[in-house]
Design a protein around this motif. Structure first.
Motif: not given
Length: 335
Positions: A208, A39, A292, A295-296, A149, A205, A248, A245
């Motif tokens: 996920t 990132w 997020n 990261v996103d 991740n 998120h 990703m 989130g």
């Protein structure tokens, strides 16, 4: 491994801002002073570059990302360095009129300390300049070896007696608990939520859902399981859901590999069902939107993402939209 995209890549998709005056609390972002492999470097000026891209982001909540931990002293107190760092940045953010203000800090503590975690919480409180709101001790764990991740090499702690004692300590002292994990751990999270009803838990998120590596090509199967698990988790009144989130690379939408980033309409087409199911289960008063970032940011620009989220809930009432974009976060994080 995904790499950060250029500013020209993001600039290739520009959109008119939907509901530009709507007040927003961005409930989940990170900051890094030191360059990170995935990132890059993301500091206050970068955050403002995103929050000032068109939407009315009034406040934000910083969430632990192992940034600026202390490098010396007792190991269990090293995360205090992150709170000290963000408290300084938050003061800088508050000094600029009209800019988004970092209004809350969610830090890290090892909840496996059990009741002894209270020492760490007291240290965060002292370092946070009135902004410390809770802890994130995440539990991602996966054994397939195919994720970007990855889990951190140790088992998920949710079922441990000491961890649950630490969770109860959070609740007793009025702090929140944030976490993220993978979709196949949602039932473990459900057991945890039932075991510590006195603690406010924030599910980051969407739990996920995955779509790469061992999970590629299984989107509908995974969605069906995820859908049932979210409905069960929502039956626990102590759980609040963060909406976001899902951009990703591990989520499997593949936007980070495209020649052009997605538009908000593409975002809606791909992800609306996750948002709408979660809102249906939890209700707007237990849902709050998150970016997020950064990261996103590997997959989508900030203003396009918020346009997409606004489009997903366009048919909700004004009170419901205000709850999801502002009111729930204001209440849960006391900002």
């Amino acid at each position: 491994m995904p790499t950060p995209r250029t500013e020209a890549w993001y600039a290739a998709v520009q959109e008119e801002i939907v509901e530009p005056d709507r007040p927003i609390i961005d409930t989940h972002h990170h900051l890094w002073e030191v360059e990170t492999p995935l990132w890059g470097r993301y500091v206050l000026e970068d955050l403002w570059g995103d929050t000032e891209s068109g939407h009315n982001i009034e406040k934000t909540v910083f969430v632990d990302c192992r940034s600026n931990y202390r490098t010396e002293g007792p190991r269990h107190l090293r995360p205090i360095g992150e709170t000290e760092f963000i408290a300084r940045v938050a003061a800088e953010s508050a000094a600029r009129e009209g800019a988004a203000t970092i209004a809350g800090i969610v830090s890290h503590a090892d909840l496996l300390l059990g009741e002894a975690v209270e020492e760490v919480l007291e240290a965060h409180e002292a370092a946070g300049n009135g902004l410390f709101r809770g802890i994130r001790h995440a539990g991602p764990h996966d054994t397939t070896g195919t994720l970007t991740n990855m889990g951190r090499g140790y088992p998920c702690p949710y079922g441990e007696d000491a961890f649950r004692a630490g969770m109860r300590t959070l609740g007793r002292l009025g702090y929140t608990y944030d976490t993220w994990h993978f979709f196949h751990q949602n039932r473990d999270y459900l057991d945890l939520a039932r075991a510590v009803p006195e603690t406010t838990m924030v599910l980051d998120h969407f739990g996920t859902p995955l779509g790469v590596g061992a999970y590629a090509g299984r989107q509908e199967e995974i969605f069906a399981q995820w859908r049932e698990d979210i409905a069960a988790i929502a039956e626990c009144p102590n759980v609040v859901a963060k909406l976001g989130g899902l951009a990703m690379p591990d989520n499997g939408f593949g936007w980070h590999d495209r020649e052009l980033p997605p538009t908000s309409d593409e975002f809606v087409a791909a992800q609306a069902r996750y948002y709408l199911h979660t809102i249906e289960c939890f209700g707007p008063d237990r849902c709050m939107f998150e970016s997020n970032f950064p990261v996103d940011r590997l997959s989508i620009s900030y203003h396009v993402m918020w346009n997409g989220m606004k489009k997903i809930v366009a048919d909700f009432s004004e009170d419901e939209k205000h709850a999801m974009f502002y009111g729930t976060a204001e209440r849960v994080y006391r900002v």
